[in-house]
Write a protein that holds these residues in place. Structure first.
Motif, PDB file in Angstrom:
ATOM      1  N   PHE A   5       0.831  -1.209   0.000  1.00 38.71           N
ATOM      2  CA  PHE A   5       0.000   0.000   0.000  1.00 38.71           C
ATOM      3  C   PHE A   5       0.868   1.264   0.000  1.00 38.71           C
ATOM      4  O   PHE A   5       0.444   2.301  -0.485  1.00 38.71           O
ATOM      5  CB  PHE A   5      -0.990   0.006   1.167  1.00 38.71           C
ATOM      6  N   TYR A   6       2.085   1.178   0.534  1.00 37.25           N
ATOM      7  CA  TYR A   6       2.991   2.332   0.462  1.00 37.25           C
ATOM      8  C   TYR A   6       3.350   2.642  -0.995  1.00 37.25           C
ATOM      9  O   TYR A   6       3.406   3.788  -1.410  1.00 37.25           O
ATOM     10  CB  TYR A   6       4.272   2.087   1.259  1.00 37.25           C
ATOM     11  N   TYR A   7       3.598   1.592  -1.750  1.00 33.52           N
ATOM     12  CA  TYR A   7       3.895   1.747  -3.172  1.00 33.52           C
ATOM     13  C   TYR A   7       2.697   2.357  -3.895  1.00 33.52           C
ATOM     14  O   TYR A   7       2.840   3.270  -4.707  1.00 33.52           O
ATOM     15  CB  TYR A   7       4.255   0.381  -3.766  1.00 33.52           C
ATOM     16  N   LYS A   8       1.499   1.891  -3.575  1.00 36.76           N
ATOM     17  CA  LYS A   8       0.285   2.422  -4.205  1.00 36.76           C
ATOM     18  C   LYS A   8       0.077   3.897  -3.840  1.00 36.76           C
ATOM     19  O   LYS A   8      -0.333   4.699  -4.673  1.00 36.76           O
ATOM     20  CB  LYS A   8      -0.927   1.580  -3.806  1.00 36.76           C
ATOM     21  N   MET A   9       0.366   4.250  -2.591  1.00 36.03           N
ATOM     22  CA  MET A   9       0.256   5.650  -2.179  1.00 36.03           C
ATOM     23  C   MET A   9       1.273   6.516  -2.929  1.00 36.03           C
ATOM     24  O   MET A   9       0.952   7.636  -3.347  1.00 36.03           O
ATOM     25  CB  MET A   9       0.460   5.781  -0.666  1.00 36.03           C
ATOM     26  N   ALA A  10       2.486   5.992  -3.107  1.00 34.69           N
ATOM     27  CA  ALA A  10       3.517   6.724  -3.850  1.00 34.69           C
ATOM     28  C   ALA A  10       3.094   6.927  -5.302  1.00 34.69           C
ATOM     29  O   ALA A  10       3.255   8.018  -5.862  1.00 34.69           O
ATOM     30  CB  ALA A  10       4.851   5.989  -3.773  1.00 34.69           C
ATOM     31  N   LEU A  11       2.545   5.886  -5.920  1.00 33.31           N
ATOM     32  CA  LEU A  11       2.052   6.012  -7.298  1.00 33.31           C
ATOM     33  C   LEU A  11       0.932   7.043  -7.397  1.00 33.31           C
ATOM     34  O   LEU A  11       0.907   7.856  -8.329  1.00 33.31           O
ATOM     35  CB  LEU A  11       1.549   4.666  -7.816  1.00 33.31           C
ATOM     36  N   ASN A  12      -0.006   7.002  -6.460  1.00 30.42           N
ATOM     37  CA  ASN A  12      -1.091   7.981  -6.453  1.00 30.42           C
ATOM     38  C   ASN A  12      -0.545   9.400  -6.344  1.00 30.42           C
ATOM     39  O   ASN A  12      -1.020  10.310  -7.010  1.00 30.42           O
ATOM     40  CB  ASN A  12      -2.069   7.703  -5.309  1.00 30.42           C
ATOM     41  N   PHE A  13       0.465   9.578  -5.515  1.00 26.68           N
ATOM     42  CA  PHE A  13       1.066  10.899  -5.357  1.00 26.68           C
ATOM     43  C   PHE A  13       1.715  11.358  -6.665  1.00 26.68           C
ATOM     44  O   PHE A  13       1.541  12.513  -7.083  1.00 26.68           O
ATOM     45  CB  PHE A  13       2.099  10.908  -4.227  1.00 26.68           C
ATOM     46  N   ALA A  33       8.114   7.662  -3.488  1.00 29.88           N
ATOM     47  CA  ALA A  33       7.806   8.437  -4.695  1.00 29.88           C
ATOM     48  C   ALA A  33       9.059   9.127  -5.234  1.00 29.88           C
ATOM     49  O   ALA A  33       9.293   9.132  -6.451  1.00 29.88           O
ATOM     50  CB  ALA A  33       6.713   9.467  -4.398  1.00 29.88           C
ATOM     51  N   ILE A  34       9.859   9.695  -4.349  1.00 29.24           N
ATOM     52  CA  ILE A  34      11.081  10.392  -4.794  1.00 29.24           C
ATOM     53  C   ILE A  34      12.062   9.408  -5.419  1.00 29.24           C
ATOM     54  O   ILE A  34      12.562   9.639  -6.523  1.00 29.24           O
ATOM     55  CB  ILE A  34      11.736  11.140  -3.610  1.00 29.24           C
ATOM     56  N   ILE A  35      12.333   8.302  -4.717  1.00 24.92           N
ATOM     57  CA  ILE A  35      13.264   7.297  -5.248  1.00 24.92           C
ATOM     58  C   ILE A  35      12.704   6.715  -6.549  1.00 24.92           C
ATOM     59  O   ILE A  35      13.430   6.541  -7.534  1.00 24.92           O
ATOM     60  CB  ILE A  35      13.527   6.172  -4.223  1.00 24.92           C
ATOM     61  N   GLY A  36      11.410   6.415  -6.565  1.00 24.25           N
ATOM     62  CA  GLY A  36      10.788   5.856  -7.764  1.00 24.25           C
ATOM     63  C   GLY A  36      10.855   6.798  -8.949  1.00 24.25           C
ATOM     64  O   GLY A  36      11.154   6.382 -10.073  1.00 24.25           O
ATOM     65  N   LYS A  37      10.589   8.065  -8.713  1.00 18.40           N
ATOM     66  CA  LYS A  37      10.633   9.061  -9.796  1.00 18.40           C
ATOM     67  C   LYS A  37      12.052   9.196 -10.356  1.00 18.40           C
ATOM     68  O   LYS A  37      12.246   9.261 -11.570  1.00 18.40           O
ATOM     69  CB  LYS A  37      10.133  10.412  -9.261  1.00 18.40           C
ATOM     70  N   LEU A  38      13.035   9.213  -9.465  1.00 21.35           N
ATOM     71  CA  LEU A  38      14.426   9.383  -9.904  1.00 21.35           C
ATOM     72  C   LEU A  38      14.991   8.144 -10.597  1.00 21.35           C
ATOM     73  O   LEU A  38      15.884   8.267 -11.433  1.00 21.35           O
ATOM     74  CB  LEU A  38      15.314   9.746  -8.707  1.00 21.35           C
TER      75      LEU A  38
END
Length: 192
Positions: free
Chosen positions: A54-62, A95-100
């Protein structure tokens, strides 16, 4: 002493002659072991769907909407979007790590292992106030604590929160010792 054991004895004496050499060795070994273990355990699964997905899903939503929420998919709640279900720091971190890194599992695991390793450094800094042997032992125990070996590189918030909590304690100790308010402020920021 036999001549064959002298080189080994000299190497171990040199390794632990200065406390920082021994602790750097332990921390590097811990870091590499944590990364290798998580990548080995994640071979046959989707890393982002394991652990607390769910943390991953929250990061994607953001990243997609600019809002930090969890989509209600099971009907237990009346709201469609759940905003206050978890603390925001870890999903933002993902979200930051994923985006980068385009959600690179290897990079994310390495960053999580680095945070866990830095936590052992903070344990060392805090306990060095007692003695260097205590500091070495405490940091080594934290670095190879079985729970942290398995969970600090998983999709789970405990590595980041342990790090921030101990940074706060360390800053408070410095603040009290040196009577500097800047460290009090840093302790508060570390706790969010």
């Amino acid at each position: 002493m036999s001549t064959s054991s002298r080189p080994i004895s000299r190497v171990s004496d040199q390794l632990f002659l200065k406390p920082w050499v021994g602790i750097v060795f332990v921390l590097c070994l811990s870091f590499l072991f944590k990364v290798a273990l998580r990548l080995f355990l994640s071979q046959n699964m989707n890393f982002w769907e394991s652990g607390y997905s769910f943390y991953y899903k929250m990061a994607l939503n953001f990243l997609q909407t600019g809002e930090l929420y969890l989509q209600n998919g099971h009907g237990l709640y009346l709201a469609e979007k759940l905003y206050a279900i978890r603390t925001p720091i870890y999903p933002l971190f993902i979200a930051i790590i994923g985006k980068l890194t385009h959600f690179s599992v290897v990079t994310f695991v390495a960053v999580q292992a680095l945070i866990s390793t830095l936590t052992a450094v903070i344990v060392y800094k805090i306990t060095a106030r007692f003695s260097s042997k205590t500091a070495f032992l405490s940091a080594s125990l934290y670095a190879f604590y079985p729970y942290s070996l398995f969970h600090d590189t998983q999709l789970q918030e405990n590595a980041l929160y342990n790090f921030l909590s101990l940074v706060s304690v360390w800053c408070l100790l410095i603040s009290v010792e040196q009577r500097k308010n800047l460290f009090s402020l840093m302790a508060g920021l570390a706790l969010g």
